[in-house]
Design a protein around this motif. Structure first.
Motif, PDB file in Angstrom:
ATOM      1  N   ILE A 208       0.874  -1.173   0.000  1.00 48.56           N
ATOM      2  CA  ILE A 208       0.000   0.000   0.000  1.00 48.56           C
ATOM      3  C   ILE A 208       0.915   1.227   0.000  1.00 48.56           C
ATOM      4  CG2 ILE A 208      -0.205   0.021   2.493  1.00 48.56           C
ATOM      5  CD1 ILE A 208      -3.049   0.996   2.210  1.00 48.56           C
ATOM      6  N   SER A 209       0.554   2.201  -0.787  1.00 50.33           N
ATOM      7  CA  SER A 209       1.412   3.383  -0.878  1.00 50.33           C
ATOM      8  C   SER A 209       1.361   4.181   0.428  1.00 50.33           C
ATOM      9  CB  SER A 209       0.971   4.267  -2.045  1.00 50.33           C
ATOM     10  OG  SER A 209      -0.255   4.886  -1.757  1.00 50.33           O
ATOM     11  N   PRO A 210       2.428   4.886   0.730  1.00 49.32           N
ATOM     12  CA  PRO A 210       2.442   5.666   1.972  1.00 49.32           C
ATOM     13  C   PRO A 210       1.349   6.743   2.014  1.00 49.32           C
ATOM     14  CG  PRO A 210       4.665   5.404   1.153  1.00 49.32           C
ATOM     15  CD  PRO A 210       3.748   4.857   0.096  1.00 49.32           C
TER      16      PRO A 210
ATOM     17  N   GLY B 183      -1.905   4.968   2.675  1.00 46.23           N
ATOM     18  CA  GLY B 183      -1.855   4.501   4.060  1.00 46.23           C
ATOM     19  C   GLY B 183      -2.076   5.636   5.047  1.00 46.23           C
ATOM     20  N   LYS B 184      -1.522   6.806   4.741  1.00 49.81           N
ATOM     21  CA  LYS B 184      -1.699   7.958   5.618  1.00 49.81           C
ATOM     22  C   LYS B 184      -3.162   8.391   5.667  1.00 49.81           C
ATOM     23  CE  LYS B 184       0.844  12.187   6.494  1.00 49.81           C
ATOM     24  NZ  LYS B 184       1.805  13.146   5.928  1.00 49.81           N
TER      25      LYS B 184
ATOM     26  N   VAL C  59      -3.950  -1.229   8.478  1.00 53.30           N
ATOM     27  CA  VAL C  59      -3.295  -0.235   7.632  1.00 53.30           C
ATOM     28  C   VAL C  59      -1.835  -0.074   8.041  1.00 53.30           C
ATOM     29  CG1 VAL C  59      -3.226   2.230   7.050  1.00 53.30           C
ATOM     30  CG2 VAL C  59      -5.394   1.002   7.035  1.00 53.30           C
TER      31      VAL C  59
ATOM     32  N   VAL D 250       1.316  -0.866   5.524  1.00 46.52           N
ATOM     33  CA  VAL D 250       2.287   0.172   5.165  1.00 46.52           C
ATOM     34  C   VAL D 250       3.696  -0.262   5.557  1.00 46.52           C
ATOM     35  CG1 VAL D 250       3.042   2.524   5.691  1.00 46.52           C
ATOM     36  CG2 VAL D 250       0.651   2.064   5.182  1.00 46.52           C
ATOM     37  N   ARG D 251       3.847  -0.869   6.712  1.00 42.96           N
ATOM     38  CA  ARG D 251       5.172  -1.320   7.146  1.00 42.96           C
ATOM     39  C   ARG D 251       5.700  -2.431   6.241  1.00 42.96           C
ATOM     40  NH1 ARG D 251       8.082   1.813  10.327  1.00 42.96           N
ATOM     41  NH2 ARG D 251       8.835   0.157  11.666  1.00 42.96           N
TER      42      ARG D 251
ATOM     43  N   ALA E  98       6.849  -0.841   3.065  1.00 40.63           N
ATOM     44  CA  ALA E  98       8.075  -0.063   3.228  1.00 40.63           C
ATOM     45  C   ALA E  98       9.316  -0.947   3.238  1.00 40.63           C
ATOM     46  CB  ALA E  98       8.015   0.748   4.520  1.00 40.63           C
TER      47      ALA E  98
END
Length: 63
Positions: free
Chosen positions: A2-4, A7-8, A52, A56-57, A60
């Motif tokens: 998932i893109s940052p 995710g944000k 989420v 995201v982690r 990354a």
């Protein structure tokens, strides 16, 4: 995964759900249907935020 940025945004929604339902727990009476729905939304927000965060982690770590 998932893109940052996505995710944000999703994490902000999860925080919104947790904060609003947490504040509502102070106002609704235990044993009422509103209380049950508020507790379910609090749990859903916490679970959503956790999922989420994990996605995201994992994203990354990948190159």
């Amino acid at each position: 995964m998932i893109s940052p940025e996505l995710g944000k945004a999703a994490f902000r929604w999860a925080i919104f759900l947790v904060v609003v339902s947490g504040l509502l727990l102070l106002l609704v009476k235990p044993g009422t249907p509103q209380f049950v729905i508020t507790v379910v939304m609090l749990a859903a927000g916490a679970l959503f935020g956790t999922v989420v965060f994990v996605l995201v982690r994992i994203g990354a770590r990948r190159p």
